[in-house]
Design a protein around this motif. Structure first.
Motif, PDB file in Angstrom:
ATOM      1  N   ASN A   1      92.374  49.087  18.649  1.00 43.45           N
ATOM      2  CA  ASN A   1      93.416  49.481  17.691  1.00 43.45           C
ATOM      3  C   ASN A   1      92.835  50.110  16.432  1.00 43.45           C
ATOM      4  OD1 ASN A   1      95.732  48.437  19.201  1.00 43.45           O
ATOM      5  ND2 ASN A   1      94.825  46.437  18.786  1.00 43.45           N
ATOM      6  N   GLY A   2      91.829  50.955  16.619  1.00 43.62           N
ATOM      7  CA  GLY A   2      91.244  51.672  15.493  1.00 43.62           C
ATOM      8  C   GLY A   2      90.116  50.943  14.791  1.00 43.62           C
ATOM      9  N   THR A   3      89.885  49.664  15.117  1.00 40.51           N
ATOM     10  CA  THR A   3      88.823  48.890  14.481  1.00 40.51           C
ATOM     11  C   THR A   3      87.589  48.875  15.377  1.00 40.51           C
ATOM     12  OG1 THR A   3      90.393  47.459  13.325  1.00 40.51           O
ATOM     13  CG2 THR A   3      88.154  46.621  13.610  1.00 40.51           C
ATOM     14  N   LEU A   4      86.432  49.240  14.825  1.00 39.39           N
ATOM     15  CA  LEU A   4      85.176  49.216  15.568  1.00 39.39           C
ATOM     16  C   LEU A   4      84.592  47.798  15.523  1.00 39.39           C
ATOM     17  CD1 LEU A   4      83.586  52.573  14.382  1.00 39.39           C
ATOM     18  CD2 LEU A   4      84.616  52.087  16.608  1.00 39.39           C
ATOM     19  N   ILE A   5      84.094  47.336  16.674  1.00 39.77           N
ATOM     20  CA  ILE A   5      83.600  45.974  16.798  1.00 39.77           C
ATOM     21  C   ILE A   5      82.247  45.975  17.508  1.00 39.77           C
ATOM     22  CG2 ILE A   5      84.082  43.679  17.738  1.00 39.77           C
ATOM     23  CD1 ILE A   5      87.060  44.466  17.774  1.00 39.77           C
ATOM     24  N   PHE A   6      81.269  45.275  16.915  1.00 35.60           N
ATOM     25  CA  PHE A   6      79.989  45.054  17.593  1.00 35.60           C
ATOM     26  C   PHE A   6      80.165  43.882  18.555  1.00 35.60           C
ATOM     27  CE2 PHE A   6      75.456  44.897  18.170  1.00 35.60           C
ATOM     28  CZ  PHE A   6      75.186  43.564  18.399  1.00 35.60           C
ATOM     29  N   ARG A   7      79.868  44.102  19.826  1.00 35.80           N
ATOM     30  CA  ARG A   7      79.984  43.035  20.836  1.00 35.80           C
ATOM     31  C   ARG A   7      78.772  43.084  21.753  1.00 35.80           C
ATOM     32  NH1 ARG A   7      85.755  42.587  23.727  1.00 35.80           N
ATOM     33  NH2 ARG A   7      84.742  40.650  24.397  1.00 35.80           N
ATOM     34  N   ARG A   8      78.091  41.956  21.872  1.00 32.75           N
ATOM     35  CA  ARG A   8      76.942  41.869  22.782  1.00 32.75           C
ATOM     36  C   ARG A   8      76.969  40.519  23.466  1.00 32.75           C
ATOM     37  NH1 ARG A   8      70.588  43.278  21.355  1.00 32.75           N
ATOM     38  NH2 ARG A   8      69.861  43.296  23.533  1.00 32.75           N
ATOM     39  N   ARG A   9      77.020  40.536  24.768  1.00 36.42           N
ATOM     40  CA  ARG A   9      77.104  39.288  25.528  1.00 36.42           C
ATOM     41  C   ARG A   9      75.772  38.539  25.502  1.00 36.42           C
ATOM     42  NH1 ARG A   9      81.598  38.373  28.179  1.00 36.42           N
ATOM     43  NH2 ARG A   9      83.046  40.069  28.637  1.00 36.42           N
ATOM     44  N   VAL A  10      75.883  37.218  25.399  1.00 36.51           N
ATOM     45  CA  VAL A  10      74.719  36.350  25.510  1.00 36.51           C
ATOM     46  C   VAL A  10      74.503  36.067  26.998  1.00 36.51           C
ATOM     47  CG1 VAL A  10      73.743  34.109  24.929  1.00 36.51           C
ATOM     48  CG2 VAL A  10      75.196  35.300  23.268  1.00 36.51           C
ATOM     49  N   PRO A  11      73.277  36.308  27.516  1.00 40.27           N
ATOM     50  CA  PRO A  11      73.044  36.017  28.941  1.00 40.27           C
ATOM     51  C   PRO A  11      73.445  34.594  29.296  1.00 40.27           C
ATOM     52  CG  PRO A  11      71.191  37.231  28.017  1.00 40.27           C
ATOM     53  CD  PRO A  11      72.084  36.893  26.872  1.00 40.27           C
ATOM     54  N   LEU A  12      73.963  34.412  30.501  1.00 43.11           N
ATOM     55  CA  LEU A  12      74.511  33.126  30.923  1.00 43.11           C
ATOM     56  C   LEU A  12      73.505  31.991  30.737  1.00 43.11           C
ATOM     57  CD1 LEU A  12      76.888  31.647  32.227  1.00 43.11           C
ATOM     58  CD2 LEU A  12      75.901  32.200  34.469  1.00 43.11           C
ATOM     59  N   ARG A  13      72.222  32.248  31.028  1.00 38.52           N
ATOM     60  CA  ARG A  13      71.223  31.185  30.966  1.00 38.52           C
ATOM     61  C   ARG A  13      70.933  30.723  29.539  1.00 38.52           C
ATOM     62  NH1 ARG A  13      68.669  36.029  31.716  1.00 38.52           N
ATOM     63  NH2 ARG A  13      66.788  36.498  30.473  1.00 38.52           N
ATOM     64  N   PHE A  14      71.367  31.509  28.532  1.00 34.14           N
ATOM     65  CA  PHE A  14      71.094  31.147  27.141  1.00 34.14           C
ATOM     66  C   PHE A  14      72.334  30.621  26.397  1.00 34.14           C
ATOM     67  CE2 PHE A  14      67.086  32.547  27.839  1.00 34.14           C
ATOM     68  CZ  PHE A  14      66.846  33.906  27.818  1.00 34.14           C
ATOM     69  N   ARG A  15      73.469  30.597  27.056  1.00 40.60           N
ATOM     70  CA  ARG A  15      74.716  30.306  26.334  1.00 40.60           C
ATOM     71  C   ARG A  15      74.774  28.886  25.798  1.00 40.60           C
ATOM     72  NH1 ARG A  15      79.099  33.751  30.002  1.00 40.60           N
ATOM     73  NH2 ARG A  15      78.176  35.805  29.483  1.00 40.60           N
ATOM     74  N   ASP A  16      74.247  27.933  26.544  1.00 38.24           N
ATOM     75  CA  ASP A  16      74.251  26.556  26.055  1.00 38.24           C
ATOM     76  C   ASP A  16      73.398  26.419  24.796  1.00 38.24           C
ATOM     77  OD1 ASP A  16      75.948  25.720  28.018  1.00 38.24           O
ATOM     78  OD2 ASP A  16      74.355  24.980  29.342  1.00 38.24           O
TER      79      ASP A  16
ATOM     80  N   ASP B   1      68.444  41.425  19.279  1.00 39.29           N
ATOM     81  CA  ASP B   1      67.204  41.569  20.059  1.00 39.29           C
ATOM     82  C   ASP B   1      66.235  40.440  19.724  1.00 39.29           C
ATOM     83  OD1 ASP B   1      66.968  45.244  20.055  1.00 39.29           O
ATOM     84  OD2 ASP B   1      67.931  43.838  21.446  1.00 39.29           O
ATOM     85  N   GLU B   2      66.096  40.193  18.421  1.00 43.19           N
ATOM     86  CA  GLU B   2      65.198  39.116  17.976  1.00 43.19           C
ATOM     87  C   GLU B   2      65.705  37.761  18.456  1.00 43.19           C
ATOM     88  OE1 GLU B   2      63.391  37.202  13.834  1.00 43.19           O
ATOM     89  OE2 GLU B   2      64.631  39.018  13.776  1.00 43.19           O
ATOM     90  N   ALA B   3      67.017  37.575  18.429  1.00 36.90           N
ATOM     91  CA  ALA B   3      67.586  36.308  18.884  1.00 36.90           C
ATOM     92  C   ALA B   3      67.316  36.085  20.364  1.00 36.90           C
ATOM     93  CB  ALA B   3      69.097  36.294  18.621  1.00 36.90           C
ATOM     94  N   LEU B   4      67.434  37.134  21.167  1.00 33.70           N
ATOM     95  CA  LEU B   4      67.145  37.017  22.600  1.00 33.70           C
ATOM     96  C   LEU B   4      65.676  36.669  22.838  1.00 33.70           C
ATOM     97  CD1 LEU B   4      69.234  39.998  24.051  1.00 33.70           C
ATOM     98  CD2 LEU B   4      69.650  37.558  24.383  1.00 33.70           C
ATOM     99  N   SER B   5      64.808  37.265  22.018  1.00 35.04           N
ATOM    100  CA  SER B   5      63.382  36.956  22.142  1.00 35.04           C
ATOM    101  C   SER B   5      63.123  35.474  21.844  1.00 35.04           C
ATOM    102  CB  SER B   5      62.580  37.836  21.181  1.00 35.04           C
ATOM    103  OG  SER B   5      61.208  37.504  21.223  1.00 35.04           O
ATOM    104  N   LYS B   6      63.792  34.942  20.830  1.00 34.97           N
ATOM    105  CA  LYS B   6      63.640  33.524  20.511  1.00 34.97           C
ATOM    106  C   LYS B   6      64.176  32.642  21.629  1.00 34.97           C
ATOM    107  CE  LYS B   6      63.736  33.700  15.435  1.00 34.97           C
ATOM    108  NZ  LYS B   6      64.470  33.247  14.226  1.00 34.97           N
ATOM    109  N   LEU B   7      65.320  33.014  22.165  1.00 30.42           N
ATOM    110  CA  LEU B   7      65.914  32.226  23.241  1.00 30.42           C
ATOM    111  C   LEU B   7      65.021  32.217  24.476  1.00 30.42           C
ATOM    112  CD1 LEU B   7      69.631  33.394  22.848  1.00 30.42           C
ATOM    113  CD2 LEU B   7      68.746  31.095  22.383  1.00 30.42           C
ATOM    114  N   GLU B   8      64.342  33.335  24.733  1.00 28.80           N
ATOM    115  CA  GLU B   8      63.400  33.402  25.855  1.00 28.80           C
ATOM    116  C   GLU B   8      62.275  32.388  25.685  1.00 28.80           C
ATOM    117  OE1 GLU B   8      63.272  34.912  28.634  1.00 28.80           O
ATOM    118  OE2 GLU B   8      64.507  36.718  28.584  1.00 28.80           O
ATOM    119  N   ARG B   9      61.912  32.140  24.410  1.00 27.17           N
ATOM    120  CA  ARG B   9      60.818  31.207  24.136  1.00 27.17           C
ATOM    121  C   ARG B   9      61.319  29.792  23.910  1.00 27.17           C
ATOM    122  NH1 ARG B   9      59.673  35.380  20.497  1.00 27.17           N
ATOM    123  NH2 ARG B   9      59.883  33.975  18.693  1.00 27.17           N
ATOM    124  N   GLY B  10      62.620  29.572  24.117  1.00 32.56           N
ATOM    125  CA  GLY B  10      63.188  28.245  23.958  1.00 32.56           C
ATOM    126  C   GLY B  10      63.453  27.846  22.524  1.00 32.56           C
TER     127      GLY B  10
END
Length: 395
Positions: free
Chosen positions: A14-29, A62-71
């Protein structure tokens, strides 16, 4: 539903721009959420600000995903933290503009777009303060705006209260989303003396005769005249008629009608406002003229799709017809005239509600059929039209 753009992680709703990036399933918890999401405003996706914010949010995730990869854990407010680097002068808030505040409000409330009253309030505030940042708004600004609404826009006390209520709600969501602890500047603002104007009244018989005489000339063939011809025998609100689309006309059935529903030109005031109205007398003639013109899309110019512009246009026409210039007699008086006439002619209460698009007032009103038969509404409007229109007594 949000639709993706050509730019990764950027969608538009509806005219509003939104940043959306899915968290991989294995990192959601571990992350505690299934996606990162942030409203960016209503600018073009090519806007330098949008591009810069998008880059910062992409890098942060990107940085958050890198951290999640390292636990390692990640902050739940990492998107807000990323934007603080972009706005160091106002690090307490990732919501900077009213566009940002509106986007946050829509997201929190789960709304596809602002309701009419809210949209008008934002539009009128921005008209006076086009570049004011949300958390730079002061009580002095709000008082100046209220005085502007009263003196320049000639709004009454109830209208100004609705404007304040809309802005107060939008500001409150913005403050809550950013942990902003200062006082809401739109709260407890006094309405100036003299702002409570007179109540709108039904037209008197002399007014209706003057309007009929005015419509017999060339004025009745212009856009404003045709809107008035449709309004006075349907009980519809000004914007409901001004925003009609050609697809809203159905003149081929046993009972010709217009469909009052949301379209690309305008929304509706309430959910109960959506309804089907029979066309009688000169309102039917006006609709036939519009259809004969072969219109596709909106039936009236874009200036008729905005409340303020349309009201000014219609009220100017009424003054030209000879209706006195006062708060009591405006374009909305057509609606009050229809309401009074339906009561005077003993139209059933459910018919009155169906014509005017009113919500049920009591629990008892909610029982029974949800839709009144069109033939009953048609009969009541025929009787009302005979009293309202001096021009169409034979119809």
């Amino acid at each position: 539903m949000a639709k993706p753009t050509q730019i990764p992680f950027l969608t538009e709703r509806n005219g509003t721009l939104i940043f959306r990036r899915r968290v991989p399933l294995r990192f959601r918890d571990c992350a505690g959420l299934y996606e990162w999401k942030k409203a960016l405003g209503r600018e073009s996706e090519r806007s330098p600000r949008i591009r810069l914010e998008l880059r910062l949010l992409t890098e942060a995730t990107d940085e958050a995903l890198s951290k999640l990869e390292r636990g390692l854990p990640v902050r739940p407010d990492l998107l807000d933290e990323a934007l603080k680097a972009l706005y160091p002068a106002q690090a307490q808030s990732a919501i900077q503009t009213l566009d940002h505040a509106v986007a946050a409000y829509l997201s929190v409330r789960g709304l596809p777009e602002l309701r009419k009253a809210e949209a008008v309030a934002v539009e009128q505030f921005c008209a006076l303060f086009p570049k004011r940042r949300v958390f730079d708004i002061t009580r002095s600004d709000v008082r100046r705006w209220v005085d502007h609404l009263r003196t320049t826009r000639r709004q009454t006390g109830p209208t100004i209260r609705r404007r304040l209520g809309s802005m107060r709600a939008i500001f409150a969501v913005a403050a809550e989303e950013t942990n902003y602890n200062s006082v809401n500047p739109f709260r407890s603002v006094r309405i100036p003396d003299g702002a409570d104007g007179g109540v709108r009244l039904p037209f008197e018989r002399a007014h209706l005769a003057a309007i009929d005489a005015w419509l017999k000339g060339q004025a009745g063939q212009r856009a404003t005249g045709r809107i008035i011809r449709l309004m006075r025998l349907t009980g519809a609100r000004p914007l409901e008629i001004g925003g009609l689309d050609a697809s809203d006309l159905n003149l081929d059935g046993d009972v010709p009608t217009i469909y009052i529903r949301p379209n690309s030109s305008r929304g509706l005031k309430t959910r109960n406002s959506q309804r089907i109205l029979p066309l009688v007398g000169d309102a039917l003639v006006a609709a036939q003229e519009l259809k004969a013109a072969g219109s596709i899309g909106p039936l009236f110019p874009a200036s008729c799709h905005q409340t303020g512009a349309l009201s000014a246009r219609l009220n100017k026409a009424l003054r030209s017809a000879g209706v006195p210039a006062c708060r009591e007699y405006t374009a909305y008086s057509f609606r009050h005239t229809m309401e009074e006439t339906l009561r005077f002619t003993d139209a059933p209460f459910e018919v009155q509600q169906a014509v005017l698009g009113h919500a049920p007032k009591t629990m008892t009103d909610r029982y029974g059929a949800k839709r009144v038969p069109l033939t009953r509404i048609h009969t009541s409007l025929l009787v009302a039209a005979a009293l309202i229109s001096t021009q169409d007594k034979t119809k």
